[in-house]
Enzyme design. Structure first.
Site: not given
Ligand code: PLP
Length: 404
Positions: A121, A198, A201, A224, A362
């Site tokens: 992301h 990270d 998900q 999420k 993203c």
């Molecule tokens: N990492 C992953 C894999 C994501 O899917 C997302 C959000 O879609 C993020 C990071 C960023 O999360 P946040 O917008 O809650 O900071």
């Protein structure tokens, strides 16, 4: 599986959208909230609110206790060895920025290397690029195969004496791929390199045990995982957090302040400058209780059943291509439909009351890797059921009728 018995826990889902029952298939973007979470946040404001860590009166003591109990709850949920290893941030993005800047300041210099993967992301790409711009370090990218699995042989070859950290996603928000992070962490540690995972998900969909994974850092967002927006967690091993400088300065993160020199609080407070998002930390703890009452294994199984059903139904369309066909996936299905732009798919589905995500998710480098400008994505939560998948399939027929 037929109807999800959990749907009734989510008041928002009982509404009509464009005169159709709402079918919410965008949980990978942000999940809906059960009543227990909404009531926890509202009760906190109705009964308990005061600033924390500094009051000597009943309300402040109560709010502080609820806030710190939430930290303990999260520690247990991910099996961290100490509550000091749990830092509250505003989300995954803020967490990765915190680590990139603080770890970066302590340990990364010119020509050092940072390994990330081709399925990250933007929030696990750009913070490292900012650090590279500041320090002259370089990014190295783990490639992916066409089915959406990481190329582990190439990963092993990326390590050298200049490698300082690996930062990799546990489950991809587009491909759905669940990466073999335990094995990847082991490989990194054999090279004396720490790993940030990270988990944005992964946390809502499967059991996560940071001690078993042996990761050095793990970040995730509450919103999420059935919790409120604006709150997230950084787990970090004490041995790293103690050696890292503060990320932001302000109240709560200090021990003493003078104009000549300030000294810093112990972890985790060293990384929590200013008044935190107290209500939503407590709300997130309620979301964790909600998930645990169901059981993370049950959640995982429920979503796997839906994933298999939806995959099989989508493959019946000759003009649908699924992006990401790894063996091990979370409940995320990205797809493209011949000659129809994903935004048009999303718009027609919305007329039918069906919420999906369409766009680059993203993950622009990932779109480039798969040679597509964008894709549509349906993703599942505990409240979804086979009827939602059937509605999606009917919706895709409607899209095709509209455009052909
Ligand atoms: N990492 C992953 C894999 C994501 O899917 C997302 C959000 O879609 C993020 C990071 C960023 O999360 P946040 O917008 O809650 O900071």
């Amino acid at each position: 599986m037929t109807n999800s018995k959990y749907r009734k826990d989510f008041p928002i889902l009982s509404q009509l959208v464009h005169d159709k029952p709402l079918v919410f298939l965008d949980s990978a973007n942000s999940s809906q909230k059960p009543l227990s979470v909404i009531e926890t946040v509202s009760n906190y404001y109705l009964n308990d609110h005061a600033n924390i860590h500094r009051g000597i009166y009943e309300l402040s003591i109560r709010a502080t206790k609820k806030f710190e109990d939430a930290r303990l709850n999260i520690q247990k949920f991910i099996n961290a060895s100490s509550a000091h290893e749990i830092i509250f941030t505003s989300g995954t993005t803020a967490g990765i920025n915190l680590i990139a800047q603080s770890f970066g300041k302590a340990f990364i210099k010119e020509n050092d290397e940072i390994i990330i993967s081709a399925m990250e992301h933007h929030s696990n790409i750009v913070p490292w690029q900012l650090l590279c711009e500041q320090t002259g370090a370089k990014l190295k990218i783990i490639p992916i195969f066409d089915n959406g699995e990481l190329d582990l042989d190439s990963y092993k070859k990326l390590f050298n004496a200049r490698t300082k950290i690996v930062s990799v996603v546990q489950a991809s928000n587009v491909l759905g791929t669940i990466n073999p992070i335990r094995e990847m962490i082991k490989i990194a540690h054999e090279n004396n390199v720490p790993v940030l995972v990270d988990g944005a998900q992964a946390i809502p969909h499967m059991p996560v045990d940071v001690s078993d994974l042996d990761c050095d850092f793990y970040v995730f967002s509450s919103h999420k995982a059935y919790g409120p927006t604006g709150i997230g967690v950084v787990y970090g091993k004490e041995k790293w957090l103690n050696r890292m400088p503060p990320y932001q300065g302000g109240g709560d993160m200090i021990e003493t302040v003078s104009f000549e020199k300030s000294t810093y609080n112990k972890i985790p407070y060293k990384f929590e400058a200013g008044t935190p998002n107290i209500a939503d930390v407590i709300g997130f703890s309620a979301a964790i209780d909600y998930m645990q009452q169901i059981g993370m294994k049950t959640i995982f199984q429920h979503e796997q059943t839906l994933l298999q059903y939806a995959t099989q139904k989508l493959l019946e369309f000759p003009d649908v291509k699924i992006i990401g066909t790894a063996n091990n996936k979370v409940g995320v299905i990205a797809f493209v439909l011949d000659h129809i732009h994903p935004h048009d798919i999303g718009t027609v589905l919305d007329y039918n009351g069906i919420a999906i995500r369409a766009g680059h998710h993203c993950a622009m480098p990932l779109m480039e890797r798969f040679n597509i400008p964008a894709c549509a994505r349906a993703s599942f939560g505990i409240y979804n059921d086979e009827k939602d998948v059937d509605a999606l399939i009917e919706g895709i027929y409607a899209v095709k009728r509209w455009f052909n």
